[in-house]
Design a protein around this motif. Structure first.
Motif, PDB file in Angstrom:
ATOM      1  N   ILE A   3       0.849  -1.197   0.000  1.00 20.52           N
ATOM      2  CA  ILE A   3       0.000   0.000   0.000  1.00 20.52           C
ATOM      3  C   ILE A   3       0.883   1.245   0.000  1.00 20.52           C
ATOM      4  O   ILE A   3       1.940   1.268   0.640  1.00 20.52           O
ATOM      5  CB  ILE A   3      -0.914   0.015   1.257  1.00 20.52           C
ATOM      6  CG1 ILE A   3      -1.915  -1.140   1.216  1.00 20.52           C
ATOM      7  CG2 ILE A   3      -1.665   1.340   1.378  1.00 20.52           C
ATOM      8  CD1 ILE A   3      -2.743  -1.273   2.484  1.00 20.52           C
ATOM      9  N   LYS A   4       0.445   2.294  -0.678  1.00 24.45           N
ATOM     10  CA  LYS A   4       1.112   3.581  -0.626  1.00 24.45           C
ATOM     11  C   LYS A   4       0.583   4.346   0.589  1.00 24.45           C
ATOM     12  O   LYS A   4      -0.593   4.746   0.608  1.00 24.45           O
ATOM     13  CB  LYS A   4       0.851   4.378  -1.909  1.00 24.45           C
ATOM     14  CG  LYS A   4       1.603   5.697  -1.968  1.00 24.45           C
ATOM     15  CD  LYS A   4       1.369   6.403  -3.300  1.00 24.45           C
ATOM     16  CE  LYS A   4       2.172   7.702  -3.351  1.00 24.45           C
ATOM     17  NZ  LYS A   4       1.987   8.420  -4.631  1.00 24.45           N
ATOM     18  N   PRO A   5       1.403   4.588   1.615  1.00 26.87           N
ATOM     19  CA  PRO A   5       0.909   5.195   2.859  1.00 26.87           C
ATOM     20  C   PRO A   5       0.264   6.565   2.695  1.00 26.87           C
ATOM     21  O   PRO A   5      -0.729   6.871   3.364  1.00 26.87           O
ATOM     22  CB  PRO A   5       2.163   5.270   3.734  1.00 26.87           C
ATOM     23  CG  PRO A   5       3.023   4.163   3.246  1.00 26.87           C
ATOM     24  CD  PRO A   5       2.797   4.137   1.766  1.00 26.87           C
TER      25      PRO A   5
ATOM     26  N   ALA B  55      -1.078  -4.476   6.479  1.00 26.49           N
ATOM     27  CA  ALA B  55      -0.384  -3.545   5.591  1.00 26.49           C
ATOM     28  C   ALA B  55      -0.895  -2.127   5.797  1.00 26.49           C
ATOM     29  O   ALA B  55      -0.125  -1.155   5.787  1.00 26.49           O
ATOM     30  CB  ALA B  55      -0.560  -3.967   4.137  1.00 26.49           C
ATOM     31  N   SER B  56      -2.210  -1.986   6.006  1.00 25.94           N
ATOM     32  CA  SER B  56      -2.791  -0.668   6.250  1.00 25.94           C
ATOM     33  C   SER B  56      -2.335  -0.104   7.596  1.00 25.94           C
ATOM     34  O   SER B  56      -2.059   1.099   7.707  1.00 25.94           O
ATOM     35  CB  SER B  56      -4.322  -0.756   6.208  1.00 25.94           C
ATOM     36  OG  SER B  56      -4.910   0.500   6.494  1.00 25.94           O
ATOM     37  N   ILE B  57      -2.255  -0.949   8.620  1.00 26.67           N
ATOM     38  CA  ILE B  57      -1.738  -0.507   9.921  1.00 26.67           C
ATOM     39  C   ILE B  57      -0.324   0.036   9.764  1.00 26.67           C
ATOM     40  O   ILE B  57       0.038   1.082  10.319  1.00 26.67           O
ATOM     41  CB  ILE B  57      -1.784  -1.674  10.925  1.00 26.67           C
ATOM     42  CG1 ILE B  57      -3.222  -1.934  11.374  1.00 26.67           C
ATOM     43  CG2 ILE B  57      -0.892  -1.405  12.140  1.00 26.67           C
ATOM     44  CD1 ILE B  57      -3.403  -3.186  12.195  1.00 26.67           C
ATOM     45  N   THR B  58       0.488  -0.671   8.993  1.00 28.02           N
ATOM     46  CA  THR B  58       1.865  -0.254   8.748  1.00 28.02           C
ATOM     47  C   THR B  58       1.906   1.067   7.992  1.00 28.02           C
ATOM     48  O   THR B  58       2.707   1.956   8.297  1.00 28.02           O
ATOM     49  CB  THR B  58       2.611  -1.338   7.958  1.00 28.02           C
ATOM     50  OG1 THR B  58       2.423  -2.602   8.592  1.00 28.02           O
ATOM     51  CG2 THR B  58       4.095  -1.036   7.877  1.00 28.02           C
ATOM     52  N   ALA B  59       1.027   1.217   7.009  1.00 24.63           N
ATOM     53  CA  ALA B  59       0.951   2.456   6.241  1.00 24.63           C
ATOM     54  C   ALA B  59       0.535   3.633   7.116  1.00 24.63           C
ATOM     55  O   ALA B  59       1.054   4.743   6.972  1.00 24.63           O
ATOM     56  CB  ALA B  59      -0.029   2.282   5.081  1.00 24.63           C
TER      57      ALA B  59
ATOM     58  N   LEU C 151       6.055   3.315   0.555  1.00 26.01           N
ATOM     59  CA  LEU C 151       5.442   2.017   0.286  1.00 26.01           C
ATOM     60  C   LEU C 151       5.480   1.191   1.566  1.00 26.01           C
ATOM     61  O   LEU C 151       6.523   1.103   2.223  1.00 26.01           O
ATOM     62  CB  LEU C 151       6.176   1.278  -0.829  1.00 26.01           C
ATOM     63  CG  LEU C 151       5.484   0.002  -1.340  1.00 26.01           C
ATOM     64  CD1 LEU C 151       4.156   0.336  -2.024  1.00 26.01           C
ATOM     65  CD2 LEU C 151       6.377  -0.771  -2.309  1.00 26.01           C
ATOM     66  N   ALA C 152       4.345   0.630   1.925  1.00 29.86           N
ATOM     67  CA  ALA C 152       4.238  -0.255   3.086  1.00 29.86           C
ATOM     68  C   ALA C 152       3.732  -1.606   2.620  1.00 29.86           C
ATOM     69  O   ALA C 152       2.967  -1.695   1.659  1.00 29.86           O
ATOM     70  CB  ALA C 152       3.288   0.326   4.132  1.00 29.86           C
TER      71      ALA C 152
END
Length: 545
Positions: A272-274, A427-431, A518-519
């Motif tokens: 995902i692009k943060p 992935a969204s949490i990381t972003a 990028l995440a």
């Protein structure tokens, strides 16, 4: 047999012609019984009642008769040879009438216990167009509960292995025009080049095909009712005209993701692009077409410590450079928690050190100070957007942090217990950690359909966001993620995770990381430590940015 049908046995081929429609079963008797002389006994001959497990002879005879009845298009006889005639009979009829199969050659394989594999070589004919549809399936013979007779255990997958539940096999004008899905730079995305995208492309076609401006062709497809399923095209008799559909995917990152998951079976990765929430890649390595990366639900292990650390930082209970006790074991309300291999950290070690070493006990010891067993769920929802009914453009499963108390609430602090996440969620949490605020993931631009996009209640507090990124950077350079992230350049951070699952000898391997804008996150079922299996998958994807 249907009235007026003609039966012929020629050269070992059993053929029935009814109303101009021919069905055949090549070597049907030879393939199962090993005999050389076929018989014209009715497939609906009475079954003998018995008891106990079905015998090899019963398996062969029942499978032979069922496949013969199906191949002849005799749905009544085929249905009576199953343990659910009410469902099987219309399914067999639908093979002819709804799927428009004009000819079928069904060839059985060698039985394995009560199971009999077989292949189907069908000819689909619609409006003067004909094409072959070939596939393999299997059936299982069981003893009828009330009758004691050997019967085919009816499942929709007997007709076709992709049929389940209420789905059906259809042929006709496709319900939606085809789409030419392209990435953010206009590169075409096909299931042949990017196999993981097949279920997503099916959903995009179903949801946006009409809006993309194409024209439908003539196809055979699996019709899947319900929001979670998309129709699956099996055969194209005449091509339609595809409409162009723009996605947020990146062909280069997608290619890296497809290559990465090949390393391990039952693995998934999402990127995902943060700064925008745009999904750049999604890939799965599975034996089926299920999009586990978007739809799976399981405990995320210590990748959840990203959210827990954010909560503790915002509440002022920790800071990255303040000491935080990390003993070998800790007990909370009768439940004991320990670190991997029961390690501990020296007195005076900072919270950053506990985070980058993934010290479970440092997190559990602080639950009393929080004073609210539901605080983690609130942080996940209000800051990280978990559970807000995301509208990505395709069907996805929201993450969940249920309200709990006591030892179950404590287990949630380290990503165990009743927490449910998938790779998209992590992935969204990381972003969000990288960006400082939640951007709902999307795979098609919002302006395509003006759908409502979820927004979190508030951003992560600036000081907490800065410290969280600092700790993730330390993890990527000198902590549990350092080896996996060693070849990744730019501004990078990570968090490893291992989720214990009952009945599994090895834990599930989780990994979350970012590099610049990028995440990505990945999971490998039974992969063990997060840095060992899932870590290299994430690193490969981040390198493709």
């Amino acid at each position: 047999m249907r009235s007026g049908a003609k039966v012929a046995v020629i050269g070992g081929v059993f053929t029935v012609v009814a109303g101009g429609v021919g069905y055949g079963a090549y070597n049907l008797w030879n393939g199962i019984t090993g005999g050389t002389t076929p018989t014209t006994t009715s497939a609906a001959a009475p079954r003998k009642a018995g008891s106990g497990p079905v015998t090899a002879e019963e398996v062969e005879r029942t499978a032979k008769d069922f496949l013969a009845a199906w191949a002849k298009g005799d749905e009544a006889a085929a249905g009576e040879l199953t343990n659910n005639a009410g469902t099987a009979t219309p399914a067999v009829a639908g093979f002819r009438d709804e799927a428009h199969v004009s000819k079928a050659v069904i060839t059985p394989g060698q039985p394995v216990g009560p199971k009999v594999p077989f292949t189907v070589d069908a000819t689909v004919t619609y409006e003067g167009q004909s094409k072959r549809l070939t596939y393999a399936s299997q059936l299982t013979v069981v003893r009828g509960v009330t009758s004691g007779k050997p019967l085919v255990d009816w499942e929709p997958s007997v007709i076709h292995p992709k049929l389940t539940g209420e789905s059906a096999l259809r042929t006709g004008e496709a319900p939606n025009p085809p789409v030419k899905a392209v990435d953010r730079d206009g590169v075409e995305l096909t299931p042949e080049k990017y196999p993981s995208l097949k279920p997503i492309l099916d959903q995009l076609r179903e949801k946006y095909g009409s809006e993309a401006g194409g024209k439908p062709g003539i196809e055979t497809w699996i019709e899947s009712p319900g929001e979670d399923g998309a129709d699956q095209t099996l055969l194209t008799l005449t091509k339609g005209e595809p409409g162009k559909l723009r996605t947020t995917l990146d062909a280069d990152v997608q290619a890296a993701a497809e290559q990465a998951v090949k390393r391990y079976g039952e693995s998934s990765v999402v990127a995902i692009k943060p700064s925008t929430g745009e999904i750049r890649a999604v890939a799965n390595n599975r034996q089926d077409d299920w999009n586990a990366a978007f739809l799976g639900v399981q405990a995320p292990g210590s990748t959840m410590k990203i959210v827990t650390a954010a909560m503790l930082l915002e509440k002022g209970l920790v800071s990255a450079d303040r000491p935080a006790e990390c003993p070998k074991n800790v007990m909370y309300q009768g439940r004991t928690f320990h670190n991997l291999d029961h390690f501990d950290l020296p007195a005076g070690s900072t919270f950053k050190e506990s985070f980058k070493r993934s010290c479970n006990t440092a997190f559990i010891k602080l639950i009393d100070d929080v004073g609210d067993d539901t605080a983690l769920g609130k942080e996940a929802r209000d800051v990280f957007g978990i559970g807000l009914n995301w509208q990505t453009g395709v069907v996805t499963k929201d993450g969940s942090v249920p309200a709990e108390s006591g030892g179950v609430a404590a287990a949630q602090y380290i990503g165990q217990g009743t927490i449910q996440m998938n790779v998209l969620n992590v992935a969204s949490i990381t972003a969000t950690a990288k960006n400082g605020s939640f951007k709902q993931p999307v795979i098609v631009p919002r302006d395509l359909d003006d759908r409502e996009i979820a927004t979190a209640a508030r951003p992560l507090e600036a000081s907490a966001a800065q410290q969280l990124r600092e700790m993730m950077r330390a993890t990527a350079t000198s902590g549990t993620a350092a080896e996996a992230m060693s070849g990744v350049g730019g501004d990078k951070g990570a968090k490893t995770g291992s989720a214990e699952v009952g009945g599994q000898a090895d834990s599930n391997s989780w990994f979350a990381g970012f590099a610049d804008d990028l995440a990505a996150a990945a999971v490998v079922q039974s992969g063990g430590h997060g840095g060992d299996a899932a870590g290299p998958l994430v690193a490969s994807v981040l390198k493709a940015r």
